[in-house]
Design a protein around this motif. Structure first.
Motif, PDB file in Angstrom:
ATOM      1  N   LEU A 225      80.442  47.119  38.189  1.00  0.00           N
ATOM      2  CA  LEU A 225      81.457  48.031  38.713  1.00  0.00           C
ATOM      3  C   LEU A 225      82.222  47.373  39.859  1.00  0.00           C
ATOM      4  CD1 LEU A 225      79.332  51.321  38.926  1.00  0.00           C
ATOM      5  CD2 LEU A 225      81.022  50.725  37.163  1.00  0.00           C
ATOM      6  N   THR A 226      83.487  47.668  39.963  1.00  0.00           N
ATOM      7  CA  THR A 226      84.262  47.215  41.114  1.00  0.00           C
ATOM      8  C   THR A 226      84.043  48.193  42.262  1.00  0.00           C
ATOM      9  OG1 THR A 226      86.238  48.511  40.575  1.00  0.00           O
ATOM     10  CG2 THR A 226      86.037  46.314  39.562  1.00  0.00           C
ATOM     11  N   ARG A 227      84.391  47.756  43.441  1.00  0.00           N
ATOM     12  CA  ARG A 227      84.272  48.630  44.606  1.00  0.00           C
ATOM     13  C   ARG A 227      85.120  49.879  44.414  1.00  0.00           C
ATOM     14  NH1 ARG A 227      86.097  46.994  50.780  1.00  0.00           N
ATOM     15  NH2 ARG A 227      86.572  49.106  51.454  1.00  0.00           N
ATOM     16  N   GLU A 228      86.312  49.713  43.854  1.00  0.00           N
ATOM     17  CA  GLU A 228      87.213  50.853  43.642  1.00  0.00           C
ATOM     18  C   GLU A 228      86.608  51.848  42.650  1.00  0.00           C
ATOM     19  OE1 GLU A 228      89.101  47.701  45.598  1.00  0.00           O
ATOM     20  OE2 GLU A 228      88.133  47.631  43.613  1.00  0.00           O
ATOM     21  N   GLN A 229      85.932  51.331  41.629  1.00  0.00           N
ATOM     22  CA  GLN A 229      85.285  52.219  40.673  1.00  0.00           C
ATOM     23  C   GLN A 229      84.158  53.012  41.326  1.00  0.00           C
ATOM     24  OE1 GLN A 229      84.386  49.129  37.744  1.00  0.00           O
ATOM     25  NE2 GLN A 229      85.720  50.144  36.235  1.00  0.00           N
ATOM     26  N   VAL A 230      83.375  52.342  42.176  1.00  0.00           N
ATOM     27  CA  VAL A 230      82.295  53.026  42.892  1.00  0.00           C
ATOM     28  C   VAL A 230      82.868  54.104  43.809  1.00  0.00           C
ATOM     29  CG1 VAL A 230      80.439  52.744  44.574  1.00  0.00           C
ATOM     30  CG2 VAL A 230      80.750  51.044  42.778  1.00  0.00           C
ATOM     31  N   ARG A 231      83.943  53.771  44.516  1.00  0.00           N
ATOM     32  CA  ARG A 231      84.606  54.753  45.389  1.00  0.00           C
ATOM     33  C   ARG A 231      85.038  55.971  44.590  1.00  0.00           C
ATOM     34  NH1 ARG A 231      90.215  52.686  46.637  1.00  0.00           N
ATOM     35  NH2 ARG A 231      90.411  53.427  44.484  1.00  0.00           N
ATOM     36  N   ASP A 232      85.723  55.732  43.466  1.00  0.00           N
ATOM     37  CA  ASP A 232      86.252  56.836  42.663  1.00  0.00           C
ATOM     38  C   ASP A 232      85.125  57.651  42.025  1.00  0.00           C
ATOM     39  OD1 ASP A 232      88.750  55.903  43.346  1.00  0.00           O
ATOM     40  OD2 ASP A 232      89.134  54.931  41.410  1.00  0.00           O
ATOM     41  N   MET A 233      84.048  56.983  41.636  1.00  0.00           N
ATOM     42  CA  MET A 233      82.903  57.699  41.066  1.00  0.00           C
ATOM     43  C   MET A 233      82.244  58.583  42.116  1.00  0.00           C
ATOM     44  SD  MET A 233      81.337  54.591  38.749  1.00  0.00           S
ATOM     45  CE  MET A 233      79.846  55.460  38.279  1.00  0.00           C
ATOM     46  N   THR A 234      82.184  58.095  43.358  1.00  0.00           N
ATOM     47  CA  THR A 234      81.607  58.887  44.449  1.00  0.00           C
ATOM     48  C   THR A 234      82.468  60.113  44.718  1.00  0.00           C
ATOM     49  OG1 THR A 234      80.661  56.898  45.475  1.00  0.00           O
ATOM     50  CG2 THR A 234      80.895  58.842  46.866  1.00  0.00           C
ATOM     51  N   VAL A 235      83.781  59.917  44.773  1.00  0.00           N
ATOM     52  CA  VAL A 235      84.702  61.036  44.985  1.00  0.00           C
ATOM     53  C   VAL A 235      84.575  62.053  43.860  1.00  0.00           C
ATOM     54  CG1 VAL A 235      87.137  61.697  45.092  1.00  0.00           C
ATOM     55  CG2 VAL A 235      86.337  59.695  46.362  1.00  0.00           C
ATOM     56  N   LYS A 236      84.511  61.557  42.613  1.00  0.00           N
ATOM     57  CA  LYS A 236      84.414  62.453  41.444  1.00  0.00           C
ATOM     58  C   LYS A 236      83.093  63.225  41.466  1.00  0.00           C
ATOM     59  CE  LYS A 236      85.848  63.891  37.320  1.00  0.00           C
ATOM     60  NZ  LYS A 236      84.719  64.699  36.839  1.00  0.00           N
ATOM     61  N   LEU A 237      82.012  62.536  41.797  1.00  0.00           N
ATOM     62  CA  LEU A 237      80.714  63.205  41.885  1.00  0.00           C
ATOM     63  C   LEU A 237      80.766  64.347  42.888  1.00  0.00           C
ATOM     64  CD1 LEU A 237      77.581  63.475  41.583  1.00  0.00           C
ATOM     65  CD2 LEU A 237      77.414  61.747  43.406  1.00  0.00           C
ATOM     66  N   LEU A 238      81.243  64.059  44.087  1.00  0.00           N
ATOM     67  CA  LEU A 238      81.258  65.074  45.132  1.00  0.00           C
ATOM     68  C   LEU A 238      82.250  66.194  44.822  1.00  0.00           C
ATOM     69  CD1 LEU A 238      80.922  62.779  48.284  1.00  0.00           C
ATOM     70  CD2 LEU A 238      79.143  64.162  47.166  1.00  0.00           C
ATOM     71  N   GLU A 239      83.345  65.843  44.165  1.00  0.00           N
ATOM     72  CA  GLU A 239      84.302  66.877  43.754  1.00  0.00           C
ATOM     73  C   GLU A 239      83.661  67.810  42.730  1.00  0.00           C
ATOM     74  OE1 GLU A 239      88.415  67.056  41.147  1.00  0.00           O
ATOM     75  OE2 GLU A 239      88.161  65.396  42.554  1.00  0.00           O
ATOM     76  N   ASP A 240      82.929  67.233  41.780  1.00  0.00           N
ATOM     77  CA  ASP A 240      82.269  68.049  40.755  1.00  0.00           C
ATOM     78  C   ASP A 240      81.150  68.891  41.361  1.00  0.00           C
ATOM     79  OD1 ASP A 240      83.933  67.003  38.860  1.00  0.00           O
ATOM     80  OD2 ASP A 240      82.465  65.601  38.019  1.00  0.00           O
ATOM     81  N   VAL A 241      80.475  68.347  42.353  1.00  0.00           N
ATOM     82  CA  VAL A 241      79.450  69.124  43.053  1.00  0.00           C
ATOM     83  C   VAL A 241      80.093  70.312  43.763  1.00  0.00           C
ATOM     84  CG1 VAL A 241      77.841  69.081  45.007  1.00  0.00           C
ATOM     85  CG2 VAL A 241      77.809  67.228  43.334  1.00  0.00           C
ATOM     86  N   TRP A 242      81.216  70.060  44.407  1.00  0.00           N
ATOM     87  CA  TRP A 242      81.900  71.109  45.166  1.00  0.00           C
ATOM     88  C   TRP A 242      82.406  72.228  44.256  1.00  0.00           C
ATOM     89  CZ3 TRP A 242      82.341  72.897  49.865  1.00  0.00           C
ATOM     90  CH2 TRP A 242      83.413  73.737  50.198  1.00  0.00           C
ATOM     91  N   THR A 243      82.941  71.861  43.090  1.00  0.00           N
ATOM     92  CA  THR A 243      83.511  72.865  42.177  1.00  0.00           C
ATOM     93  C   THR A 243      82.461  73.504  41.283  1.00  0.00           C
ATOM     94  OG1 THR A 243      84.017  71.153  40.522  1.00  0.00           O
ATOM     95  CG2 THR A 243      85.746  71.699  42.130  1.00  0.00           C
ATOM     96  N   GLY A 244      81.233  72.996  41.331  1.00  0.00           N
ATOM     97  CA  GLY A 244      80.174  73.574  40.524  1.00  0.00           C
ATOM     98  C   GLY A 244      80.012  72.952  39.155  1.00  0.00           C
ATOM     99  N   GLU A 245      80.787  71.911  38.853  1.00  0.00           N
ATOM    100  CA  GLU A 245      80.677  71.264  37.552  1.00  0.00           C
ATOM    101  C   GLU A 245      79.475  70.330  37.464  1.00  0.00           C
ATOM    102  OE1 GLU A 245      84.270  69.604  35.925  1.00  0.00           O
ATOM    103  OE2 GLU A 245      85.521  70.923  37.165  1.00  0.00           O
ATOM    104  N   TYR A 246      78.960  69.902  38.616  1.00  0.00           N
ATOM    105  CA  TYR A 246      77.756  69.068  38.648  1.00  0.00           C
ATOM    106  C   TYR A 246      76.673  69.866  39.357  1.00  0.00           C
ATOM    107  CZ  TYR A 246      74.886  64.844  39.062  1.00  0.00           C
ATOM    108  OH  TYR A 246      73.872  63.929  38.948  1.00  0.00           O
ATOM    109  N   PRO A 247      75.517  70.035  38.723  1.00  0.00           N
ATOM    110  CA  PRO A 247      74.489  70.918  39.290  1.00  0.00           C
ATOM    111  C   PRO A 247      73.932  70.401  40.617  1.00  0.00           C
ATOM    112  CG  PRO A 247      73.596  69.629  37.461  1.00  0.00           C
ATOM    113  CD  PRO A 247      75.075  69.397  37.466  1.00  0.00           C
ATOM    114  N   ILE A 248      73.674  71.331  41.513  1.00  0.00           N
ATOM    115  CA  ILE A 248      73.072  71.007  42.805  1.00  0.00           C
ATOM    116  C   ILE A 248      72.210  72.186  43.228  1.00  0.00           C
ATOM    117  CG2 ILE A 248      75.101  71.872  44.037  1.00  0.00           C
ATOM    118  CD1 ILE A 248      74.519  69.852  46.255  1.00  0.00           C
TER     119      ILE A 248
END
Length: 260
Positions: A225-248
């Motif tokens: 993975l590139t650094r940019e991909q890791v950054r975007d994956m982190t943002v996407k993970l936290l966004e999905d957590v916030w909206t309820g699309e990723y279970p927490i």
């Protein structure tokens, strides 16, 4: 500028020191017996290396403002030319701490002088070793957060991550095997920074993201993975957590979400 030679001990000296610490050496530190400690480290088994550094930079004790950030910047800058192998050597950091940084040990012991606290300060141990020993910890936090691509301020990610409890965050994030790849750690920090509207900049958030990437590493090679991909994956993970699309679970939600 003052030119100083770094000091290091033999593996045998370090091993003997550990074996005798509780029975013989701890009391020297408890008594602040500088002369006895200096005599101990005047042994032929402690020697000057060929490595030169300039303008001695002290470690700042806990309790001073932004002490973790300042230590990381200062120690990494002072020893920036270390190779990763050299920076992984316990004998080096142990000897430097007990010679050039002896005042730091004494000053830190004012808050807590229990043997186990002192051992953690001096020795790497086996678990998350680089982020326990105090001098090594400062260097490795500096190394892992220094962003050479950001010419205006290479410390911009450390300045963000280190606003509180830098050592706890570093312990959670950088001790994972996959963050040995520096770009992954930088990408995660930047991703958390871009998500700070909803998430706290605390150890628990980094531990949560770390757990996600650890699980992902079981099915995907993270080093590609590139650094940019890791950054975007982190943002996407936290966004999905916030909206309820990723279970927490409720406990994690309470810890990492900003109050709504």
């Amino acid at each position: 500028m003052t030119k100083l030679r770094a000091k290091v001990c033999t593996p045998q000296f370090l091993q003997t020191f550990k074996e005798k610490f509780d029975s013989e050496y701890y009391q020297l530190y408890k008594d602040r017996d500088r002369q006895a400690i200096e005599k101990l480290f005047a042994s032929p088994a402690v020697y000057e290396s060929n490595r030169v550094f300039f303008d001695f930079t002290p470690l700042i004790v806990k309790g001073n403002e932004n002490f973790g950030i300042r230590n990381a910047k200062n120690i990494y800058s002072a020893f920036k030319d270390l190779t990763l192998t050299q920076a992984s050597t316990e004998e080096f950091w142990f000897t430097m701490l007990n010679t050039y940084y002896l005042d730091y040990i004494f000053e830190s012991m004012k808050a807590n002088d229990k043997p186990e606290i002192l051992k953690n300060m001096m020795f790497m141990g086996t678990t998350r070793a680089f982020f326990i020993q105090h001098l090594a910890r400062a260097w490795w936090i500096g190394y892992r957060t220094y962003d050479e691509s950001h010419q205006l301020n290479p410390w911009w990610l450390l300045d963000f991550m280190g606003t509180s409890d830098i050592h706890g965050k570093a312990y959670s994030l950088f001790a994972s095997t996959f963050t040995n790849n520096k770009k992954i750690g930088l990408g995660i920090i930047e991703g958390v920074m871009l998500s700070q509207d909803h998430f706290k900049n605390i150890q628990y958030t980094y531990a949560y993201v770390d757990k996600y990437f650890n699980a992902l590493g079981g099915v995907k090679i993270l080093d590609v993975l590139t650094r940019e991909q890791v950054r975007d994956m982190t943002v996407k993970l936290l966004e999905d957590v916030w909206t309820g699309e990723y279970p927490i679970n409720a406990k994690d939600r309470k810890h990492i979400f900003l109050e709504q």
